[in-house]
Write a protein that holds these residues in place. Structure first.
Motif, PDB file in Angstrom:
ATOM      1  N   SER A  28       0.853  -1.361  -0.168  1.00 31.59           N
ATOM      2  CA  SER A  28       0.038   0.060  -0.023  1.00 31.59           C
ATOM      3  C   SER A  28       0.976   1.177  -0.006  1.00 31.59           C
ATOM      4  CB  SER A  28      -0.817  -0.035   1.148  1.00 31.59           C
ATOM      5  OG  SER A  28      -1.171  -1.274   1.633  1.00 31.59           O
ATOM      6  N   CYS A  32       1.705   4.262  -3.347  1.00 29.14           N
ATOM      7  CA  CYS A  32       1.447   5.951  -3.331  1.00 29.14           C
ATOM      8  C   CYS A  32       2.455   6.546  -4.572  1.00 29.14           C
ATOM      9  CB  CYS A  32       1.694   6.491  -2.100  1.00 29.14           C
ATOM     10  SG  CYS A  32       0.478   6.346  -1.128  1.00 29.14           S
ATOM     11  N   ALA A 103     -10.368   6.943 -11.817  1.00 23.35           N
ATOM     12  CA  ALA A 103      -9.154   7.833 -10.867  1.00 23.35           C
ATOM     13  C   ALA A 103      -8.049   7.083 -10.959  1.00 23.35           C
ATOM     14  CB  ALA A 103     -10.010   7.887  -9.337  1.00 23.35           C
ATOM     15  N   GLN A 104      -8.172   5.501 -10.769  1.00 27.56           N
ATOM     16  CA  GLN A 104      -7.111   4.777 -10.819  1.00 27.56           C
ATOM     17  C   GLN A 104      -6.381   4.819 -12.070  1.00 27.56           C
ATOM     18  OE1 GLN A 104      -9.169   1.635  -8.493  1.00 27.56           O
ATOM     19  NE2 GLN A 104      -6.927   0.839  -8.143  1.00 27.56           N
ATOM     20  N   ALA A 124     -18.186   4.765  -9.114  1.00 27.60           N
ATOM     21  CA  ALA A 124     -17.820   4.751  -7.750  1.00 27.60           C
ATOM     22  C   ALA A 124     -16.172   5.149  -7.668  1.00 27.60           C
ATOM     23  CB  ALA A 124     -17.825   3.417  -6.935  1.00 27.60           C
ATOM     24  N   LEU A 126     -14.711   7.560  -9.415  1.00 28.79           N
ATOM     25  CA  LEU A 126     -14.553   8.539 -10.226  1.00 28.79           C
ATOM     26  C   LEU A 126     -13.371   9.661  -9.565  1.00 28.79           C
ATOM     27  CD1 LEU A 126     -16.055  11.265  -8.611  1.00 28.79           C
ATOM     28  CD2 LEU A 126     -18.029  10.345  -9.884  1.00 28.79           C
ATOM     29  N   ILE A 127     -13.014  10.568 -10.413  1.00 28.24           N
ATOM     30  CA  ILE A 127     -12.067  11.522  -9.844  1.00 28.24           C
ATOM     31  C   ILE A 127     -12.599  12.698  -9.214  1.00 28.24           C
ATOM     32  CG2 ILE A 127     -10.231  13.039 -10.711  1.00 28.24           C
ATOM     33  CD1 ILE A 127      -9.976  11.445 -13.232  1.00 28.24           C
ATOM     34  N   GLY A 128     -12.606  12.942  -8.142  1.00 24.61           N
ATOM     35  CA  GLY A 128     -13.067  14.013  -7.327  1.00 24.61           C
ATOM     36  C   GLY A 128     -12.938  15.446  -8.031  1.00 24.61           C
ATOM     37  N   GLY A 426     -16.269  14.193  -1.372  1.00 28.31           N
ATOM     38  CA  GLY A 426     -16.272  12.621  -1.120  1.00 28.31           C
ATOM     39  C   GLY A 426     -16.507  12.155   0.085  1.00 28.31           C
ATOM     40  N   THR A 429     -18.702   7.984   1.744  1.00 20.58           N
ATOM     41  CA  THR A 429     -18.249   6.806   2.431  1.00 20.58           C
ATOM     42  C   THR A 429     -18.254   6.997   3.848  1.00 20.58           C
ATOM     43  OG1 THR A 429     -16.569   6.594   0.669  1.00 20.58           O
ATOM     44  CG2 THR A 429     -16.326   5.220   2.336  1.00 20.58           C
TER      45      THR A 429
ATOM     46  N   ALA B 294      -5.714   0.030   5.074  1.00 21.00           N
ATOM     47  CA  ALA B 294      -5.393   0.151   3.532  1.00 21.00           C
ATOM     48  C   ALA B 294      -6.957   0.807   2.762  1.00 21.00           C
ATOM     49  CB  ALA B 294      -5.207  -1.401   3.133  1.00 21.00           C
ATOM     50  N   LEU B 297      -6.778   4.573   3.433  1.00 25.30           N
ATOM     51  CA  LEU B 297      -5.702   5.019   2.626  1.00 25.30           C
ATOM     52  C   LEU B 297      -6.387   5.106   1.154  1.00 25.30           C
ATOM     53  CD1 LEU B 297      -2.299   3.736   2.678  1.00 25.30           C
ATOM     54  CD2 LEU B 297      -3.223   4.172   0.345  1.00 25.30           C
ATOM     55  N   PHE B 298      -6.946   3.906   0.383  1.00 26.59           N
ATOM     56  CA  PHE B 298      -7.300   3.950  -0.600  1.00 26.59           C
ATOM     57  C   PHE B 298      -8.510   5.222  -1.023  1.00 26.59           C
ATOM     58  CE2 PHE B 298     -10.078   2.332  -4.186  1.00 26.59           C
ATOM     59  CZ  PHE B 298      -9.041   2.076  -5.105  1.00 26.59           C
ATOM     60  N   ASN B 299      -9.210   5.376   0.104  1.00 24.78           N
ATOM     61  CA  ASN B 299     -10.510   6.090  -0.078  1.00 24.78           C
ATOM     62  C   ASN B 299      -9.904   7.635  -0.183  1.00 24.78           C
ATOM     63  OD1 ASN B 299     -12.942   7.108   0.029  1.00 24.78           O
ATOM     64  ND2 ASN B 299     -13.123   6.959   2.089  1.00 24.78           N
ATOM     65  N   PHE B 302      -7.650   7.966  -3.751  1.00 23.35           N
ATOM     66  CA  PHE B 302      -8.717   8.137  -4.841  1.00 23.35           C
ATOM     67  C   PHE B 302     -10.063   9.031  -4.891  1.00 23.35           C
ATOM     68  CE2 PHE B 302      -5.645   4.707  -5.882  1.00 23.35           C
ATOM     69  CZ  PHE B 302      -5.117   5.203  -7.048  1.00 23.35           C
ATOM     70  N   THR B 303     -10.869   8.729  -3.685  1.00 27.15           N
ATOM     71  CA  THR B 303     -12.016   9.472  -3.637  1.00 27.15           C
ATOM     72  C   THR B 303     -11.875  11.052  -3.321  1.00 27.15           C
ATOM     73  OG1 THR B 303     -12.922   7.062  -2.888  1.00 27.15           O
ATOM     74  CG2 THR B 303     -14.459   9.091  -2.841  1.00 27.15           C
ATOM     75  N   ALA B 310      -2.628  10.556   2.067  1.00 25.84           N
ATOM     76  CA  ALA B 310      -2.814   9.058   1.888  1.00 25.84           C
ATOM     77  C   ALA B 310      -1.192   8.673   2.239  1.00 25.84           C
ATOM     78  CB  ALA B 310      -3.337   8.423   0.499  1.00 25.84           C
TER      79      ALA B 310
END
Lengths: 471, 343
Positions: A28, A32, A103-104, A124, A126-128, A426, A429, B294, B297-299, B302-303, B310
């Motif tokens: 992880s 980055c 986004a990814q 879900a 998407l790029i903010g 965002g 969540t 994790a 971090l991902f949230n 990317f969100t 992150a």
């Protein structure tokens, strides 16, 4: 002694390598890192000849790189529009690439200064918009251009559809698919039982009792979609309290969730929850499974959602269900906006990065999508309207849901509103957690309010997050 | 052997390896340099040392350093530009109640999952290898190879599939688990949300992870136990040791290093757990009781578009993981790891 020392050394080495393996396993962290930073190249001015039929000056022989989110709508409608561009602009090729995680997939390309020419920024992942809005081209010239039929595009669109894509006065996101938020029900089931659609939370409560008598629940939810109830609650509160509620929420005002209209809605919902009219277990149910409990098993009778619900549940809807939408309820019958007022916004946010190689081509692609052929094609194949007016015939291509959407839009007239703050910052969540426990009856209105306010305050107080002022 | 090889390779490689104590003393001398930097030696270094190290630096070390640097910036992740903001991401992190909760969840998992999984794996491995009839040779239970194959099955299924299968089993209305429980007359479990109730969610998720991994570690321990000479177990049995005593006093000390390695790997998995969570609790679970670092971090990356922040989470996760590994080594050493019986 000597041998012993070597052995220990070897063991230490092995331990070291194990630690290194441990480090490597923490992927992880490495995730980055970037693939390198590219130079920022400003896109060049239109190279092709600007004319009425080529308003953005797309160069002949150029390629348009379109990356399209592949979700509920698929990508065939975008490929259709690509074909239209290729037919109208000689020598231009359109390359449509699907992605499920926008986004990814595109993050490295943005960093490298090499983004696609046009992106469907949806789903879900998407790029903010807040993170990239400085890098997007303004799209005013797209809607001021003439479509392929020769009408100025702006005049063919529904009222207010550019608002959700306008940030600090700049129109940068063209939301293509018109989404009407409503509470959905089976017209046949309601008819059969002589039920009417509830217009207030009190009426909803009494409908809950009637449904219970038939062995059904009033409402239900899935864990990933608990915030559909937040969407409904915000709508109801805005209808009840007018624009000031919307602005307080949009601008992340302190105590915005404690405004009386918002609290009234929460209390109305709480009564329904306490009466046991919500199907329990939603916080552990996958949302599509929960939706099938409504559309297929008819275990509960009302579901708040967006207009995509019909397409989403197409394979899991009971035959003869007659899915129909109605405006979200108000608190009292003398609310500031009428019951018919509608929360409608457009989804599938198309953006044109200003650093793309072919900005003109990206805009031309949008022009094709907004022209009649592509818009009708979308409505017909996706059973959902685009922001272009007049593409849905009265029979709604045989879909009761689409018919009711058009009817609701007509009834609402100019009373159409929407908001951005949830997606913009965002927050969804974090909010899901609070709503799941509220709907399952584990918390009360005070806890819900505090939870939502904490999430809002956290964003409001964080200086590193750029805010959008809404008025 | 040594002579003939050194003849072939002009003494380059073998002399250095076969005489380690002399090699060090000769290292600085002109003779050593002349004799040893042959083509063979250089290519050997290149293939086995320089290239791997270069790869390691390029693909492991440099991303780490980069990520550590990004954690000190306000990078959004979508621009080439970023500002250096010092440690303020870390300050924010230690005041971020959601992230701290994720850390606590991960730590709990890193304690419970390894102990339960490895305990069960050890129990089954003992049964299958030495826990059988006390007459005749030391052997496992009857049909032990069958159990061994069966128990390995869950590990063959990818983690994401395991997650999806169990999210169906746990479904409150149509799930297998509640179906069985209500059929047994336990009506309070009708519509009980195993993954949606803050009291049960984290245990339900941990159960799935343990279920998926026991088989693998069992096979690992079986292999280790098989490496221990049967005479040792026979001797213990003649001395009157029962099965439990044998496993505590004989088996575990003899396969100590395997247990340690297993602890490290499963701990790292428990500190990550991203895949299982993505399938079972994509939203962090009820009241964030199953949120892991994790995921957060991902949230965040990317969100929320806060890659710098992150990255700071990533650094903290890496530090916690290393601390965990260090802890396992330390515990092993405290409990007599130095006696080195098994090596």
């Amino acid at each position: 002694m000597d041998i012993n020392a070597t052995r220990l050394g070897r063991r230490d080495f092995l331990r070291g390598s194990l630690a290194a393996a441990a480090l490597a396993a923490t992927g992880s962290l490495a995730a980055c890192a970037t693939s390198g930073t590219g130079t920022t190249s400003q896109s060049s001015a239109p190279a092709g000849q600007v004319s009425d039929t080529n308003p953005f000056g797309v160069q002949s022989g150029s390629t348009v790189d379109a990356v399209i989110f592949k979700g509920g709508y698929g990508i065939d409608y975008a490929e259709f529009a690509g074909k239209q561009v290729e037919a109208k602009q000689q020598g231009v090729t359109v390359k449509v690439t699907p992605t499920t995680k926008v986004a990814q997939t595109l993050q490295p390309r943005f960093v490298a200064g090499n983004p696609p020419d046009v992106i469907d920024n949806s789903g879900a992942g998407l790029i903010g918009i807040n993170t990239i809005r400085d890098q997007l081209a303004e799209l005013n010239d797209v809607i001021e251009a003439k479509n392929y039929e020769g009408t100025v595009i702006k005049d063919t669109l529904y009222e207010g559809v550019t608002n959700p894509g306008t940030f600090d006065g700049k129109f940068i996101v063209l939301n293509y698919a018109l989404t009407v938020y409503a509470i959905w029900y089976s017209a046949s089931l309601f008819e059969q039982n002589g039920w009417t659609v509830p217009k207030t939370y009190d009426e909803m409560l009494s409908l809950g009792e009637k449904a219970k008598a038939k062995g059904k629940y009033l409402l239900g939810w899935g864990k990933e979609a608990a915030t559909y109830y937040q969407t409904m609650a915000i709508s109801s509160a805005i209808k009840e309290g007018g624009d000031e509620v919307r602005l307080a929420l949009e601008n992340l005002k302190p105590d915005c969730w404690s405004l009386p209209p918002v609290q009234d809605v929460f209390n109305g919902l709480k009564k329904i929850i306490d009466a046991g009219y919500i199907k329990p277990g939603g916080s552990g149910t996958v949302f599509t499974a929960a939706q099938a409990q409504w559309s297929d098993a008819e275990q509960f009778v009302l579901y708040p959602s967006g207009g995509w619900i019909e397409n989403e549940m197409k394979d899991q809807t009971k035959s003869g269900f007659k899915m129909t939408g109605a405006p979200e309820p108000t608190v009292t019958s003398n609310s500031k906006l009428p019951w018919e007022a509608l929360h409608s916004t457009a989804g599938e946010g198309y953006i044109v990065p200003s650093q793309g190689k072919n900005v003109a081509g990206g805009k031309e692609f949008l022009r094709a999508m907004l022209s009649k052929d592509a818009a009708v094609n979308f409505a017909k194949t996706k059973l959902s309207s685009t922001i272009v007016k007049g593409t849905v015939p009265p029979d709604g291509f045989g879909s009761t849901a689409l018919q009711s959407q058009v009817k609701m839009l007509e009834a609402a007239g100019s009373n159409i509103f929407s908001w951005n703050f949830v997606d913009l910052y965002g927050m969804n969540t974090d909010q899901l957690v609070v709503w799941n426990s509220f709907l399952s009856g584990d918390s009360d209105v005070a806890k819900l309010t505090k939870g939502l306010q904490d999430i809002t305050d956290k964003v409001a107080k964080d200086d590193s997050i750029k805010k959008v002022q809404v008025s | 052997m040594t002579v003939s090889t050194s003849g072939l390779t002009s003494g380059g490689l073998t002399s250095g390896v076969s005489a380690p104590s002399g090699g060090l003393r000769r290292f600085g001398s002109a003779r050593w340099r002349k004799r040893n930097l042959t083509f063979d030696k250089i290519t050997f270094f290149l293939v086995f040392l320089i290239i791997p190290v270069a790869f390691y630096i390029a693909f492991v070390v440099s991303p780490f350093v980069q990520a550590a640097y990004f954690s000190l910036t306000d990078w959004t992740g979508f621009t080439p530009a970023m500002n250096f903001i010092g440690l303020s991401n870390y300050v924010k992190l230690f005041n971020d109640s959601t992230f701290l909760q994720a850390v606590a969840n991960n730590v709990l998992m890193a304690v419970v999952v390894p102990i339960v999984t490895l305990g069960l794996a050890m129990f089954f491995a003992t049964l299958v290898t030495v826990g059988g009839s006390t007459r005749g040779n030391v052997k496992g239970l009857r049909n032990s190879s069958f159990y061994r194959v069966i128990s390995f099955f869950p590990y063959v299924i990818p983690a994401i599939v395991i997650g999806l299968i169990w999210s169906q089993i746990y479904d409150p209305s149509a799930g297998l688990l509640n179906g069985i429980l209500t059929r047994l007359g336990l009506d309070q479990f009708a519509s009980f949300a195993w993954l949606g109730d803050p009291r049960t969610a984290r245990w339900a998720v941990m159960f799935v992870i343990i279920w998926g991994l026991v088989g693998f570690y069992m096979v690992l321990f079986i292999a280790a136990i098989k490496g221990v000479p049967a005479e040792v177990f026979e001797a213990a049995r003649i001395d009157g040791a029962g099965r439990f005593r044998t496993s505590i006093s004989i088996t575990i000390p003899l396969i100590r290093e395997n247990v340690q390695t297993a602890f490290i790997y499963i701990g790292i998995l428990a500190l990550d757990a991203f895949v299982y969570m993505a399938a079972l609790e994509p939203g962090g679970g009820p009241n964030n009781t199953t949120l892991v670092m994790a995921q957060e971090l991902f949230n965040t990356a990317f969100t929320k578009g806060q890659f710098g922040y992150a990255c700071a989470m990533g650094v903290v996760l890496a530090v916690i993981t290393l601390a965990y590994a260090g802890l396992v080594f330390a515990v092993n050493r405290i409990f007599g790891g130095k006696s080195e019986v098994g090596e």
